[in-house]
Each structure stands twice: as structure tokens, then as C-alpha cells.
Design a protein around this motif. Structure first.
Motif, PDB file in Angstrom:
ATOM      1  N   ILE A 118       0.837  -1.204   0.000  1.00 35.59           N
ATOM      2  CA  ILE A 118       0.000   0.000   0.000  1.00 35.59           C
ATOM      3  C   ILE A 118       0.871   1.252   0.000  1.00 35.59           C
ATOM      4  CG2 ILE A 118      -1.650   1.338   1.384  1.00 35.59           C
ATOM      5  CD1 ILE A 118      -2.831  -1.302   2.348  1.00 35.59           C
ATOM      6  N   PHE A 119       1.994   1.171   0.676  1.00 34.87           N
ATOM      7  CA  PHE A 119       2.885   2.330   0.801  1.00 34.87           C
ATOM      8  C   PHE A 119       4.076   2.252  -0.155  1.00 34.87           C
ATOM      9  CE2 PHE A 119       0.819   1.301   4.788  1.00 34.87           C
ATOM     10  CZ  PHE A 119       0.222   2.503   5.135  1.00 34.87           C
ATOM     11  N   ASN A 120       4.298   1.079  -0.746  1.00 32.46           N
ATOM     12  CA  ASN A 120       5.453   0.870  -1.615  1.00 32.46           C
ATOM     13  C   ASN A 120       5.102   0.951  -3.098  1.00 32.46           C
ATOM     14  OD1 ASN A 120       7.416  -1.801  -2.787  1.00 32.46           O
ATOM     15  ND2 ASN A 120       8.323   0.095  -2.028  1.00 32.46           N
ATOM     16  N   ALA A 121       3.783   0.895  -3.410  1.00 34.38           N
ATOM     17  CA  ALA A 121       3.361   0.994  -4.811  1.00 34.38           C
ATOM     18  C   ALA A 121       3.655   2.389  -5.334  1.00 34.38           C
ATOM     19  CB  ALA A 121       1.876   0.674  -4.929  1.00 34.38           C
ATOM     20  N   PHE A 134      10.730   2.496   0.845  1.00 33.02           N
ATOM     21  CA  PHE A 134      11.367   1.333   0.221  1.00 33.02           C
ATOM     22  C   PHE A 134      11.660   0.296   1.301  1.00 33.02           C
ATOM     23  CE2 PHE A 134      13.228   4.801  -2.624  1.00 33.02           C
ATOM     24  CZ  PHE A 134      12.196   4.692  -3.540  1.00 33.02           C
ATOM     25  N   MET A 135      11.762  -0.971   0.895  1.00 32.67           N
ATOM     26  CA  MET A 135      12.061  -2.012   1.885  1.00 32.67           C
ATOM     27  C   MET A 135      13.542  -2.072   2.224  1.00 32.67           C
ATOM     28  SD  MET A 135      11.799  -5.690  -0.093  1.00 32.67           S
ATOM     29  CE  MET A 135      10.088  -5.511  -0.534  1.00 32.67           C
ATOM     30  N   GLY A 136      14.398  -1.609   1.321  1.00 33.71           N
ATOM     31  CA  GLY A 136      15.830  -1.647   1.558  1.00 33.71           C
ATOM     32  C   GLY A 136      16.357  -3.078   1.595  1.00 33.71           C
ATOM     33  N   ASP A 137      17.650  -3.200   1.825  1.00 31.19           N
ATOM     34  CA  ASP A 137      18.252  -4.534   1.922  1.00 31.19           C
ATOM     35  C   ASP A 137      17.720  -5.283   3.143  1.00 31.19           C
ATOM     36  OD1 ASP A 137      19.648  -3.930  -0.305  1.00 31.19           O
ATOM     37  OD2 ASP A 137      21.644  -4.210   0.553  1.00 31.19           O
ATOM     38  N   THR A 138      17.268  -4.540   4.151  1.00 24.96           N
ATOM     39  CA  THR A 138      16.675  -5.174   5.330  1.00 24.96           C
ATOM     40  C   THR A 138      15.535  -6.082   4.916  1.00 24.96           C
ATOM     41  OG1 THR A 138      17.183  -3.189   6.630  1.00 24.96           O
ATOM     42  CG2 THR A 138      15.613  -4.754   7.575  1.00 24.96           C
ATOM     43  N   GLY A 139      14.711  -5.591   4.006  1.00 22.33           N
ATOM     44  CA  GLY A 139      13.566  -6.368   3.552  1.00 22.33           C
ATOM     45  C   GLY A 139      13.903  -7.380   2.481  1.00 22.33           C
ATOM     46  N   SER A 140      14.683  -6.968   1.476  1.00 25.97           N
ATOM     47  CA  SER A 140      14.944  -7.855   0.338  1.00 25.97           C
ATOM     48  C   SER A 140      15.788  -9.063   0.745  1.00 25.97           C
ATOM     49  CB  SER A 140      15.622  -7.093  -0.804  1.00 25.97           C
ATOM     50  OG  SER A 140      16.860  -6.552  -0.404  1.00 25.97           O
ATOM     51  N   LEU A 141      16.800  -8.854   1.599  1.00 26.96           N
ATOM     52  CA  LEU A 141      17.600  -9.996   2.051  1.00 26.96           C
ATOM     53  C   LEU A 141      16.772 -10.924   2.927  1.00 26.96           C
ATOM     54  CD1 LEU A 141      21.148  -8.544   2.891  1.00 26.96           C
ATOM     55  CD2 LEU A 141      20.281  -9.472   0.745  1.00 26.96           C
ATOM     56  N   ALA A 142      15.908 -10.349   3.758  1.00 24.81           N
ATOM     57  CA  ALA A 142      15.043 -11.175   4.609  1.00 24.81           C
ATOM     58  C   ALA A 142      14.098 -12.023   3.772  1.00 24.81           C
ATOM     59  CB  ALA A 142      14.246 -10.269   5.557  1.00 24.81           C
ATOM     60  N   LEU A 143      13.500 -11.436   2.748  1.00 25.09           N
ATOM     61  CA  LEU A 143      12.573 -12.174   1.891  1.00 25.09           C
ATOM     62  C   LEU A 143      13.298 -13.264   1.110  1.00 25.09           C
ATOM     63  CD1 LEU A 143      10.390  -9.221   0.538  1.00 25.09           C
ATOM     64  CD2 LEU A 143       9.738 -10.932   2.247  1.00 25.09           C
ATOM     65  N   GLY A 144      14.508 -12.956   0.646  1.00 23.77           N
ATOM     66  CA  GLY A 144      15.291 -13.976  -0.048  1.00 23.77           C
ATOM     67  C   GLY A 144      15.625 -15.138   0.867  1.00 23.77           C
TER      68      GLY A 144
END
Length: 321
Positions: free
Chosen positions: A219-222, A228-238
Motif C-alpha cells: 500500500i505504501f510501496n506501490a 522502500f524495503m531496503g536490503d533489510t527487507g529484500s535480504l530477509a525475503l530472499g
């Protein structure tokens, strides 16, 4: 008729969604106040320069929501605990990377070897759990072969390392456009949520935790992204996706349903290899989503097309089971 497992999944999804929707409007102004904004350094993409300063590290809320959901629905399941711990550990590495980027005021955080060392240590501990403590076999399910499992023997260890490290970096590369990584990961996580509901019901609520958290975050990232999620988010999701697929013995399916992740990563490798060997670039810019932007596609068009490709890939994934 709703089963208890389905109720649990829906409740988990709703809780995670609610946490993100409630906390994100509080978190964004705080990040702005302490000037935790994204530094943009992408030559040739003038449209991205205006994003500089947009709050980053939104992955903190995603991971927080996931941790809360995991704690509520753990029920003593060690696989769930292990996946949550891997996700949190990867998030910490991403957090350190984000902090350094903000401190240095550029998009160069942890050095490559520092990040890889951290990921390698966490991955090693996770493999020790699934192979040593859990005693899982060295098998992996092969798509389109009616559930046939191939025993990789000791080759499983380097294979699993590639899955963990490759997935994490690929998801990280995908996080480059508003809503791209979060939307694609929602679809991929939905695929695994359905699969787990039928085959590994104890893991389904965890998948729904990620779906709910990302729906709230999206909702806030579209476009236009407020955070942004940053590497905090992208590495966690990976880390989440890779560890989940190894526990369920479905890592090869991630290549199918995560075709966008694969494409993003391959485009970077092809670009770097080509430039080093020939001095020429195959793409106008890598990762590949930037190539399409420089070809004249609108950012929202690239994101929508990548969503559609992922949705089709997930349908193929179901056929491959």
C-alpha cells in the motif's frame, strides 16, 4: 467449509496485514525525521533521481510483522523456528548494509565480501540444522516428474548454498522499482502457501504471514513509493523463500515461479561478464527492469508486466508439481 488450518492461515494473513497498515504510517514520518532516506545513484535514469530521500528500511516492519506471526503460530515447530531465524538473521545483515549506505550517503554499504561472509555463516548454520539436527535427506523434487525426488548425495551441500545465496541476491536485485519486489514476492509466496497448505500445513501460516505483511507494505510501496524495503527487507525475503524451499525440498520450483528473480540476476551476470570480456554491454542497463525503462517503458508498465509473468509462472509451477 473452513478447516482449522485455513482459518489459521487467514487469521495470520489478516494480523500481518493489520500490523503493517497500522505501523507504516507511524514509521515513515520517523524515518523522514531522522533522515533515513534512500540515496539514488543510477546513471541514465533521471526519473529515479526524484526518489532520492524516500525513506528506506521499510523491511523492518515487514520482518517485525513476520516475527510476531511466527511467534503466535510457532506451536513448537522447529522448521518454522528455523525459517524465521534465517529470515531475521538475513534481515540483520541487510539492516547493517542499509545503515552504512545512509551513513556514507551513497548506495555502497557493506563490502561484498562482508555481506557474503555474513550470509554464508547463517546459511551454514541453517544447513547444519536441516541436514544434521533434522536429518533431512539429500533429495530434491524434480518438476514435471510426478513428485520424483532426485538424491544429490553430497552435491546437495553446494547446491543448497547456491540456492540460499543465489535467491537472496536475486530478490535483492529485483528490489529496484516501486512495488516490484513486494508484488512479485506476494505472488511467489502465495504459490508456496497453497502448496504448503496441501503438503506441509504447519508451514502454510508462515507463508501467509509474509503475504499479509507484504500486502500491507505494498500500500505504501506501490508507485509512487512512500517507502522502500531496503536490503533489510529484500535480504530477509530472499532468506525466507530459500530456507522454505529447502525445508520442503522444492528449491527447483523457485526457478520456475521466481522467473523474475532469475531474470534479474542473470541480466546482471551477463552484463558484467560481457563488459569484462568484450567491453560491450548486452543490456542498456542491468538489472533488466532498468533496461526496459531505458527502452521507453513506464515504470508502472514494467512492474505490471513482471507481475503478469510471475502469475503465469506460478500457474506453470502448479502444473509442474
Amino acid at each position: 467449509m473452513f478447516t482449522e488450518e485455513l482459518k489459521t492461515c487467514l487469521i495470520t494473513l489478516g494480523i500481518e496485514f493489520g500490523i503493517c497498515v497500522i505501523l507504516m504510517p507511524i514509521f515513515i514520518p520517523v524515518l523522514r525525521k531522522i533522515k533515513f532516506g534512500q540515496y539514488i545513484r543510477e546513471e541514465g535514469l533521471e526519473s529515479h533521481k526524484k526518489k532520492s530521500g524516500t525513506p528506506t528500511m521499510g523491511g523492518i516492519i515487514i520482518v517485525l510483522a513476520l516475527a510476531i506471526g511466527g511467534l503466535i503460530f510457532l506451536k513448537g515447530n522447529t522448521d518454522v523456528i528455523a525459517i524465521v531465524l534465517v529470515t531475521l538473521a538475513y534481515a540483520v545483515i541487510g539492516f547493517l548494509d542499509d545503515i552504512l549506505k545512509i551513513k556514507k550517503k551513497n548506495n555502497l554499504g557493506l563490502r561484498a565480501w562482508q555481506k557474503m561472509l555474513g550470509l554464508f555463516i547463517v546459511t551454514g548454520l541453517f544447513l547444519w540444522y536441516i541436514l544434521g539436527i533434522k536429518g533431512m535427506s539429500f533429495e530434491t523434487v524434480i518438476p514435471f516428474m510426478d513428485g520424483f525426488k532426485l538424491n544429490l548425495g553430497w552435491l546437495y551441500i553446494p547446491f543448497a548454498l547456491c540456492v540460499m545465496l543465489g535467491t537472496t541476491n536475486s530478490v535483492n536485485f529485483t528490489d529496484g522499482l516501486d512495488g516490484l519486489c513486494s508484488g512479485v514476492t506476494i505472488l511467489v509466496s502465495t504459490f508456496f502457501a497453497v502448496v504448503c497448505y496441501r503438503m506441509f500445513p504447519e508451514l502454510a501460516p508462515l507463508c501467509c504471514s509474509v503475504i499479509g505483511a507484504l500486502l500491507g507494505f505494498l500500500i505504501f510501496n506501490a508507485h509512487p513509493a512512500k517507502i522502500f524495503m531496503g536490503d533489510t527487507g529484500s535480504l530477509a525475503l530472499g532468506g525466507f523463500l530459500a530456507s522454505l524451499t529447502l525445508v520442503t525440498q522444492l528449491p527447483i520450483f523457485l526457478v520456475i515461479v521466481g522467473i523474475i528473480y532469475v531474470s534479474e540476476s542473470l541480466s546482471v551476470m551477463i552484463q558484467v561478464t560481457s563488459f569484462k570480456l568484450t567491453g560491450k554491454r548486452v543490456f542498456k542497463m542491468a538489472p533488466i527492469h532498468h533496461h526496459f525503462e531505458l527502452c521507453g517503458w513506464k515504470e508502472t508498465t514494467v512492474v505490471d508486466v513482471f507481475y503478469l509473468i510471475t502469475a503465469v509462472a506460478c500457474l506453470i509451477g502448479f502444473l509442474a508439481l
